[in-house]
Write an enzyme that holds these catalytic residues in place. Structure first.
Site, PDB file in Angstrom:
ATOM      1  N   GLN B 223       0.821  -1.199   0.000  1.00 32.99           N
ATOM      2  CA  GLN B 223       0.000   0.000   0.000  1.00 32.99           C
ATOM      3  C   GLN B 223       0.861   1.257   0.000  1.00 32.99           C
ATOM      4  O   GLN B 223       0.339   2.365  -0.121  1.00 32.99           O
ATOM      5  CB  GLN B 223      -0.922   0.007   1.235  1.00 32.99           C
ATOM      6  CG  GLN B 223      -1.884  -1.182   1.241  1.00 32.99           C
ATOM      7  CD  GLN B 223      -2.706  -1.281   2.511  1.00 32.99           C
ATOM      8  OE1 GLN B 223      -2.776  -2.314   3.159  1.00 32.99           O
ATOM      9  NE2 GLN B 223      -3.358  -0.200   2.882  1.00 32.99           N
ATOM     10  N   ARG B 373      -8.735  -1.490   8.183  1.00 32.51           N
ATOM     11  CA  ARG B 373      -9.697  -0.611   7.515  1.00 32.51           C
ATOM     12  C   ARG B 373     -10.168   0.528   8.418  1.00 32.51           C
ATOM     13  O   ARG B 373     -11.364   0.758   8.581  1.00 32.51           O
ATOM     14  CB  ARG B 373     -10.900  -1.405   6.993  1.00 32.51           C
ATOM     15  CG  ARG B 373     -11.705  -0.602   5.972  1.00 32.51           C
ATOM     16  CD  ARG B 373     -12.709  -1.439   5.222  1.00 32.51           C
ATOM     17  NE  ARG B 373     -13.400  -0.645   4.222  1.00 32.51           N
ATOM     18  CZ  ARG B 373     -14.020  -1.157   3.180  1.00 32.51           C
ATOM     19  NH1 ARG B 373     -14.016  -2.457   2.971  1.00 32.51           N
ATOM     20  NH2 ARG B 373     -14.641  -0.371   2.328  1.00 32.51           N
ATOM     21  N   CYS B 374      -9.203   1.208   9.027  1.00 32.64           N
ATOM     22  CA  CYS B 374      -9.567   2.368   9.823  1.00 32.64           C
ATOM     23  C   CYS B 374      -8.312   3.213   9.967  1.00 32.64           C
ATOM     24  O   CYS B 374      -7.233   2.805   9.527  1.00 32.64           O
ATOM     25  CB  CYS B 374     -10.079   1.949  11.199  1.00 32.64           C
ATOM     26  SG  CYS B 374      -8.816   1.186  12.231  1.00 32.64           S
ATOM     27  N   GLU B 743     -13.031   4.196   5.391  1.00 28.87           N
ATOM     28  CA  GLU B 743     -12.978   3.346   6.571  1.00 28.87           C
ATOM     29  C   GLU B 743     -13.928   3.763   7.664  1.00 28.87           C
ATOM     30  O   GLU B 743     -14.020   3.086   8.702  1.00 28.87           O
ATOM     31  CB  GLU B 743     -11.545   3.337   7.110  1.00 28.87           C
ATOM     32  CG  GLU B 743     -10.570   2.838   6.053  1.00 28.87           C
ATOM     33  CD  GLU B 743      -9.124   3.120   6.419  1.00 28.87           C
ATOM     34  OE1 GLU B 743      -8.298   2.217   6.267  1.00 28.87           O
ATOM     35  OE2 GLU B 743      -8.834   4.237   6.858  1.00 28.87           O
TER      36      GLU B 743
END
Lengths: 290, 789, 163
Positions: B223, B373-374, B743
């Protein structure tokens, strides 16, 4: 992810298949749908030097009613069973069961025979077949024999099938009028094995009392769990909340679940009871009892 | 939401443009790592430890080396020759690539095999013989902190305990005083268990060292490609890798969610193997390896206390957390924030006093933790404040919606300085909650609940009003291993008026090829369909810190707008030259400059672009391009209110989500369709930890939940039909008022669900249930309270 | 160990290979035939990213041996588009934003195709049930359901014969 090497055979007759099994003995495994066997081999948890694929042998996939029984070929796919109008109309307990086996994709390969022959207490058909009082046909070097389903499951991954036998047919006696069956499975999510599940098949007499009951549980013991006491309790009685409740309590009591991520021992035992109540209640409803 | 400024053809902000990246994915022509095959490519597979803590007595590689197709068997000793057996983590801790002395978690990498085929490598790892001497295992972080606990990091001289860090924020004395003076104090222990992102594509790479040119190319599921390149240059500089000769290519990525930020040992071993052998080496992990060894998320043991007046006004918040990091702090937080942005825990409420402290602890588990995912540790913070808010509501016998409305930071107070030091950019919390209540039919639901309760049926309504903190971040405070967390965009407009835009981020499904094009379209009026967006190749993309923690739109998206505006500034000069007027006489609308008062005298951006190469003003450089490195002045604060309705089966304890209403506010929206998609996905990844997901360890450090058999991802059957809506409160400091959204739903959903289940049982005296809320947990409560079927 | 010569029809074209007994169908497709649209996402037959049609039925190709496909028909995502025209299911996923990272998408589409071939008008519940063997992490499933509904409507308009 990748299995250890093995030899693969694709016989085109039962005779050939049996001969291969006899030849390679404990090193050979039958490949039917492969949805239980291949996952084990991919994780290298099971060992097989030889896979004998029975998928090229004609005449092993069928669903027909004759001679007072429903006859299902051992290689019949779960998805075929699930979509059979005949089965839906007359043996809905089998639809209940097929519908909750793994997921729809697995059911396109998995076979009814395989679900029984693997001897996995997590598989769903065994309890249902016991409740239905089914029989299976095993073909071996000495010919075929019929095995009663209540004598079929011997232990964890152990069935009455010999290493050189193939399960070719399942026979379910056609229930008389005023019969009904149901399978209730508690699972954490679609695709999971049962936390606990119950199969109930009931026939009511003209008075509304229970004439025959078959009741068995999935995945709460090394083999499907049955209780003669539970069945005896219900037989001859009107099936109401009290008698159903007691039968369910008795069959759950006979279970010996193992603790795992699906639940503790007491939770599973309780869930077996709850599933048994629900399965019995639905079976009675389908039998026209309520 | 106001209607888009641009036409459908231009498709700037606000258009639900169909995605530009889809044509290849719907044809099965995506280019994921495992799709790539290079000539002469070899395969790497890894031998892993069955023990959570053990000395390695010996590793015998003879049998494995002789197997067909095997070229090399690599151990810690091999790597130690190049001093590559240990590597730094993103938090400046260290972790092993391959061990030379002992293993510290079950499934740790112990040795690796390089072979000519995937199947040969899989066979060979079975033949590596490792002799272990088990050591005492530490899996409980509280026990790890007790005096006398075995010290795990014996590799660190002078380390006498298992504490990694102590971090705190806020005014401890002032908070303690507020607690002493409070009318009401509620306390709650909240455990947020270890989970795993489990993106459908696992991690992997192909390391390709070109001996002739001395260049290393690594195709990698990452990423953050640039950060990886720099880390490789710093870590392996001593073996001859030089940053201009390292290229990281992040092609199509099948989901990241934070799990593809860290540097995993497999990557480093593959690089070492390729450098030594001189051929490309592919490593793709199996799912079980992914779940058992790659970075986890969460694992926070939180003790929270909330003080209030008897009328429900919250006055102070006090939190103490033990953070289980596994055997190394391999978190992917900005370096000054060992507990991430946990200090957002005052949430959406006007809390005047707060104090939070977090102690990180070593245990015999895989290192981590990343942010599933945050934003960094935001789910943990929000779950805590939203849960304890409901605990307070229950204590005060107040409706949880009313308690929230009473305590929300009012709209007029923004920008709002929180008690723990954050300046929230904008927010209108009451509007979002009221909208959610209206959509859900809140009053009617409460009525229904009362009727059902009278009949013994268990129905619950849960609210979560979250504020997220994303867009890391301003260079003053935010860096990863020292690299500031700006992001970048480079745009070049071609003579025929089309453009290419490259960014320092890396989409793993968020739709940047579309949304970034829409940003450029909005700013320049060039149709988004004509703007080619690229990310992920460090040889061509401008330097950036990557995509995670919802930072792309706030940082790189902003850079895109700023770069486009620089181009517009030059375009204005060219237009003035072409139209023979002063720059100030020109009026801009998306796609063209026209003369004030004489609109028929105009030049389109396409005409201007052509002129940039064929007729540029004397004294001006030709071309039409710009780069922007955007240093955000602040973070952004998306928010929302969610309402979840559950029904509980009294026989089994199973929780069924009947309805889930999500009202989100991410400021100005680039592509509503994509925003909705992000929210749906986030909701599913919020529901999963709330009800299904957990990774745990027995007392011997054996993982429970290390495969999809027991690590449960929801299917389309468990997932409800999401009901979503929006409010729009732009960010005042962002170039186009956007905040980021990928997110939010993962953060907001778990407490909505947990609150709903507790609400269903509150009348029985239940105050709290830890997630995942399994059927058995609920059933035990029902049994205890005498209401099980 | 012996190898086997097999013949598999893939997307209508006859393909041959000589394979180990243990070669998984998904590897035959991806590695031998270089059809990399079918993906691998797990090792316990759960995720469905590897779904292909085997004699028209959607199956998990990671749990089928290549040798089991000998003499049979396999259809993969690469075979959906015909003569430059997208299959309605591909259109549906594009129009309805039924994909984000794209990794589960080929499997989802193959399962959905097979559903629409036997049930031209599935309800939402039937769609969710049919795709319950395919895991997605990105989308939360709602738009996937809409994509299948789009394709069902498109097929009713007679725009394309189902695969």
């Amino acid at each position: 992810m990748i299995p250890a090497a093995f030899d693969y055979h694709a016989p085109t007759t039962l005779k050939e298949a049996v001969a291969l099994l006899s030849q390679h003995k404990d090193s050979a495994k039958v490949l039917s749908g492969g949805q239980s066997l291949l996952p084990l081999l991919k994780l290298r948890l099971g060992q097989a030097g030889h896979l004998v694929d029975i998928g090229r042998i004609p005449g092993l996939e069928y669903i027909k009613e004759e001679g007072g029984m429903l006859r299902i070929g051992g290689r019949t796919r779960e998805s075929t069973l699930e979509r059979s109008e005949l089965v839906r109309a007359r043996y809905p307990i089998l639809i209940d069961t097929a519908q909750v086996i793994a997921d729809p994709l697995v059911r396109n390969m998995a076979t009814v025979g395989g679900n029984l022959a693997h001897g996995d207490p997590g598989n769903d058909h065994p309890a249902t077949m016991i409740a239905l009082g089914a029989q299976v046909v095993a073909v071996g070097p000495k010919g075929d024999r019929v095995i009663r389903i209540d004598e079929f499951f011997l232990g964890l991954f152990q069935t009455a099938l010999q290493p050189d036998e193939i399960l070719t047919e399942i026979r379910i006696p056609t229930p008389p009028a005023r019969s009904g069956g149901a399978y209730f499975k508690l699972e954490r999510k679609v695709g999971d094995y049962a936390t606990a599940a119950a199969a109930a098949q009931i026939t009511l007499g003209s008075s509304g009392a229970v004439e025959r009951v078959g009741l068995a549980l999935t995945n709460v013991g090394p083999t499907p769990v049955r209780s003669a006491a539970a069945e005896k309790h219900l037989t001859g009685k009107r099936p109401d909340a009290a008698s159903i409740g007691e039968a369910a309590r008795l069959v759950a009591q006979a279970s010996s679940p193992s603790a795992d991520r699906r639940g503790s021992v007491d939770y599973k035992r309780e869930m077996a009871r709850v599933m048994a109540v629900r399965a019995l209640t639905k079976a009675v409803e389908r039998a026209g009892g309520r | 939401m106001s209607p888009p400024r641009t036409s459908a053809e231009v498709s700037g902000m606000g258009h639900s443009m169909k995605r530009k990246e889809d044509p290849r994915f719907i044809r099965g022509k995506g280019n994921y790592i495992d799709d790539i095959q290079l000539p002469g490519m070899l395969y790497l597979d890894i031998v892993r430890s069955p023990f959570a803590h053990a000395k390695i007595k010996s590793i015998n590689t003879d049998k494995a080396s002789k197997m067909p197709g095997v070229l090399a068997v690599i151990t810690g000793e091999t790597l130690a020759k190049f001093n590559l057996h240990w590597m730094p983590t993103l938090m400046s801790d260290t972790q092993m690539v391959l061990p030379t002395e002992k293993v510290m978690y079950q499934a740790q990498e112990v040795a690796a095999v390089v072979a000519t085929s995937r199947y040969a490598a899989a066979d060979a790892i079975e033949a590596v013989e490792v002799d272990y001497d088990p050591l005492p295992v530490v899996v409980d972080p509280f026990k790890a902190l007790e005096p006398g606990a075995p010290v795990l990091r014996t590799d660190k001289k002078d380390k006498k305990d298992n504490r990694i860090f102590h971090w705190e924020a806020g005014d401890r004395a002032g908070t303690d005083k507020a607690f002493a003076e409070a009318d009401v104090v509620v306390k709650q222990d909240v455990y947020i268990p270890r989970i795993h992102v489990a993106s459908i594509e696992t991690c992997g790479c192909i390391a390709d060292f070109d001996r002739v040119n001395g260049k290393l190319t690594v195709y990698m599921t990452t990423q953050a490609p640039h950060a990886i390149r720099t880390v490789f240059a710093l870590v392996a500089g001593h073996v001859g890798l030089s940053e201009e000769k390292i290229r990281i290519v992040s092609p199509d990525i099948g989901g990241g969610f934070g799990g593809k930020v860290p540097v995993y040992p497999g990557y480093v071993i593959a690089v070492a193997a390729s450098v030594v052998i001189g051929k490309p080496v592919k490593w793709i992990e199996d799912r079980m390896e992914n779940l058992q060894a790659d970075s986890f998320a969460r694992d926070y043991h939180v003790h929270a206390e909330l003080a209030a007046r008897k009328d429900g006004t919250m006055t102070a918040l006090r939190i103490k957390t033990i953070a289980d990091h596994g055997y190394a702090d391999a978190a992917a937080n900005p370096s000054k924030f060992p507990a991430g942005l946990f200090s957002i825990c005052t949430g959406s409420y006007d809390l005047k006093r707060a104090f939070a402290e977090v102690d990180g602890v070593y245990t015999n588990k895989p290192p981590g933790g990343i942010a599933y995912r945050c934003s960094f540790r935001v789910t943990e913070a929000v779950h805590t404040i939203e849960r304890i808010t409901d605990v307070l509501a229950q204590e005060l016998k107040m409706d949880p919606a009313q308690l929230r409305l009473k305590n929300f930071i009012p709209k007029e107070k923004f920008p709002y300085k929180s008690a723990l030091g954050w300046e929230y950019d904008s927010g209108d919390y009451p509007a979002a909650l009221k909208k959610a209540m209206e959509i859900a039919g809140y009053a009617q639901l409460r009525k229904e609940q009362a009727e059902k309760r009278a009949r013994g049926e268990l129905m619950g309504i849960g609210i979560s009003s979250f504020t997220e903190i994303v867009g890391a971040g301003p260079s003053k405070h935010f860096d990863i291993l020292g690299i500031k967390m700006f992001d970048s965009c480079e745009i070049r407009v071609h003579p025929t008026g089309k453009a290419i835009a490259r960014f320092g981020t890396k989409s793993q499904g968020q739709g940047h090829e579309t949304t970034y094009a829409q940003i450029v379209a909005e700013e320049l009026g060039i149709p988004a369909a004509h703007v080619q967006v690229e990310e992920g190749d460090t040889d061509t993309a401008p330097y950036g810190l990557g995509t995670y923690a919802s930072r792309s739109t706030p940082t790189a998206g902003a850079a895109g707008a700023m770069a486009a505006r620089k181009i517009r500034d030059k375009a204005r000069k060219i237009a003035a030259h072409l139209l023979e007027c002063a720059e100030d006489d020109l009026v801009w609308e998306p796609g063209k400059f026209s003369v004030k008062g004489a609109p028929q005298r105009s030049k389109t951006i396409q005409e201007i672009a052509f002129a940039a190469y064929t007729n540029h003003p004397p004294g001006m450089e030709a071309g039409l391009e710009a780069v922007d490195y955007y240093d955000p002045p602040n973070l952004t604060f998306p928010f929302g209110s969610y309402i979840c309705v559950v029904d509980i089966d009294r026989g089994t304890g199973m929780v069924k989500i009947r309805r889930f209403v999500a009202v989100d506010d991410c400021g100005n929206i680039i592509n509503p369709m994509i925003v909705d998609g992000q929210i749906h996905g986030g909701l599913a990844m919020g529901m999963a930890p709330a009800l299904l997901e957990e990774i745990s360890y027995d007392e011997n450090g054996n993982i429970q939940g290390g495969s999809f058999m027991d690590y449960l991802l929801p299917t389309a059957m468990e997932t409800p039909r999401w009901e979503t809506d929006k409010t729009v409160t732009p960010s005042p400091h962002h170039p186009f008022g956007a905040k980021g959204v990928g997110e939010s739903a993962t953060v907001g959903a778990p407490p909505a669900i947990a609150n709903a289940v507790v609400d269903a049982l509150a009348h029985l005296g239940v105050k709290h249930i830890d997630i995942p809320i399994t059927p058995e947990k609920v059933w035990r409560i029902l049994k205890e309270k005498g209401v099980a079927e | 160990m012996a190898t086997h010569k097999i013949r598999v029809t893939v997307n209508g074209a006859a393909r041959e290979a000589e394979v180990e007994s243990r070669l998984l169908l998904v590897h035959l497709l991806r590695e031998e035939f270089r059809l990399t649209g079918t993906h691998i996402g797990c090792d316990t037959t759960h995720c469905g990213a590897c779904t292909v049609l085997l004699d028209g039925q959607p199956v998990k190709s990671c749990t089928v041996l290549a040798v089991q496909a000998d003499g049979r028909q396999v259809e993969t995502v690469e075979g959906l588009e015909k003569d430059g025209k997208l299959h309605p299911i591909q259109e549906g996923f594009w129009q309805e934003h039924g994909l984000q990272c794209g990794y589960c998408t080929p499997g989802m589409m193959m399962t959905s195709c097979a559903l629409l071939a036997r049930n031209a008008n599935p309800s939402e519940a039937e769609i969710r049930e049919a795709i319950s063997g395919n895991l997605c992490r990105c989308t939360g499933y709602l738009n996937i359901v809409k994509a299948v509904q789009y394709a069902a409507n498109k097929q009713k308009e007679g725009a394309h014969v189902a695969a």
